[in-house]
Enzyme design. Structure first.
Site, PDB file in Angstrom:
ATOM      1  N   CYS A   1    -106.706  29.926 -12.748  1.00 50.92           N
ATOM      2  CA  CYS A   1    -106.128  29.504 -11.462  1.00 50.92           C
ATOM      3  C   CYS A   1    -106.475  30.766 -10.004  1.00 50.92           C
ATOM      4  O   CYS A   1    -105.350  31.966 -10.970  1.00 50.92           O
ATOM      5  CB  CYS A   1    -104.617  28.822 -11.338  1.00 50.92           C
ATOM      6  SG  CYS A   1    -103.864  28.565  -9.828  1.00 50.92           S
TER       7      CYS A   1
ATOM      8  N   CYS B   1    -108.202  27.824  -2.452  1.00 50.88           N
ATOM      9  CA  CYS B   1    -108.524  27.797  -4.345  1.00 50.88           C
ATOM     10  C   CYS B   1    -109.367  29.100  -4.754  1.00 50.88           C
ATOM     11  O   CYS B   1    -110.431  28.610  -4.704  1.00 50.88           O
ATOM     12  CB  CYS B   1    -109.437  25.878  -4.399  1.00 50.88           C
ATOM     13  SG  CYS B   1    -109.432  25.533  -5.654  1.00 50.88           S
TER      14      CYS B   1
HETATM   15  O1  PYC Z   1    -106.664  29.190  -6.580  1.00 51.52           O
HETATM   16  O2  PYC Z   1    -107.632  28.668  -8.457  1.00 51.52           O
HETATM   17  C1  PYC Z   1    -106.738  28.492  -8.277  1.00 51.52           C
HETATM   18  C2  PYC Z   1    -106.740  26.808  -7.988  1.00 51.52           C
HETATM   19  C3  PYC Z   1    -106.560  26.129  -8.645  1.00 51.52           C
HETATM   20  C4  PYC Z   1    -105.879  24.524  -8.825  1.00 51.52           C
HETATM   21  C5  PYC Z   1    -105.185  25.162  -7.197  1.00 51.52           C
HETATM   22  N1  PYC Z   1    -105.666  26.155  -6.883  1.00 51.52           N
END
Ligand code: PYC
Length: 333
Positions: free
Chosen positions: A91, A254
């Site tokens: 993550c 993300c």
């Molecule tokens: O930042 O990789 C990320 C992530 C995955 C799910 C929520 N954030």
């Protein structure tokens, strides 16, 4: 005050997305690798994940990370990622939160201007370079796991009969990537319920057709993230809404999704190496990413991504469980 356990936490947010970093109270989880520990925790200690992530201590978009001693000699800390929805192999926003907490609590030796922390994650080695000024973490660059495109221009029929075209890529998790236009929806938070429903319908269809499986580790499988690209996005500056199983949006840009998106754009010939890529979340926060080279993963052509963002510490807490608490595993509404 009575409690069956005491879980020590430092809460943070990365570009809007929470990471509850568990710094104590769990101990070393059995397992020879961090992925074995992830699978052990999922099978035997899920009650703790639920307690920390679900209401009333968490919420339906809660996310966290459990610090562990590393299982590899070249790392400083190990990390198990937890969410309301499960256990991610990697993550990005969570790791930026972890690196920031490690620096700001003094759990690692802090070196200015850059503190390097090597992290043992279930998906592999991730190196965090924390820019530090006056003892404070100003930004974190993560050298993420190799990322790769799995498929381009795949057509699929959804439950409502609509056929859409999507790309599938891996950046620490598998991502289905497609333009929001295909659902005839505006990139507008007022339409978030429709956008989420669209993302989840594609996720269901992708997994029903056959879960994607990592070429080197079959325990990393399934598409739980749909990257809905906003109109006007380019291969240098992209905006998106990230729909995540079982039904929430990433507030951050993300990190694993940014890596997957860069791998997809590279595979499409639209993004070169050492070229800045800005990725913007549904709430308008940004990560800046870059590809540094090529490699292969289990025979699949892959790229080496990094991305940069910032986290802020929001609090410290000891989470307790009163023996009389009627919701020892919390709940989701
Ligand atoms: O930042 O990789 C990320 C992530 C995955 C799910 C929520 N954030």
């Amino acid at each position: 005050m009575r409690s069956k356990l005491v879980l020590h936490a430092v809460d943070s947010h990365t570009e809007g997305m929470p990471t509850r970093v568990i710094t104590g109270g769990i101990g070393a989880i059995p397992g020879a690798t961090m992925n074995e520990r992830r699978l052990y925790f999922r099978e035997h200690r899920d009650d703790i994940k639920q307690l920390l992530m679900n209401e009333p201590r968490g919420h339906s978009a809660m996310s966290g990370a459990i610090l562990q001693p590393p299982t590899r000699p070249d790392c400083d800390f190990g990390v198990i990622y937890i969410e309301v929805s499960g256990y991610l192999p990697m993550c990005g926003h969570g790791t930026i939160g972890v690196a920031t907490v490690l620096v700001e609590t003094g759990m690692v030796e802090v070196v200015e201007p850059v503190t390097t922390i090597r992290l043992d994650t279930p998906a592999g080695l991730v190196v965090a370079e924390v820019a530090v000024r006056d003892g404070s973490a100003r930004s974190v660059t993560l050298w993420n796991v190799p990322s790769f495109a799995v498929a381009l221009d795949r057509k699929i029929e959804l439950a409502d009969g609509r056929t859409v075209t999507y790309d599938l890529a891996y950046g620490g998790n598998f991502y289905a990537i497609l333009s929001l236009d295909q659902f005839e929806l505006p990139f507008d938070r007022a339409r978030k319920d429709d956008i989420l429903a669209a993302g989840l319908s594609l996720m269901d269809a992708v997994n029903a057709e056959g879960e994607p499986v990592h070429p080197e580790d079959s325990s990393i499988r399934g598409c739980h993230h749909v990257h809905l690209v906003a109109p006007g996005s380019t291969a240098r500056h992209s905006r998106h809404a990230m729909a995540i199983h079982p039904g929430w949006f990433d507030r951050s840009p993300c990190g694993t999704g940014t890596s997957a998106r860069m791998a997809q754009l590279y595979a499409r010939g639209e993004l070169g190496l050492e070229t800045e890529f800005l990725n913007e979340s549904f709430i308008g926060t940004r990560f800046s990413g870059r590809l540094h080279g090529t490699t292969e993963v289990g025979g699949v052509a892959a790229v080496l991504p990094s991305f940069t963002g910032r986290a802020w510490v929001t609090g410290t807490a000891q989470y307790l469980l009163d023996p009389d608490d009627p919701f020892p595993a919390g709940f989701v509404l």
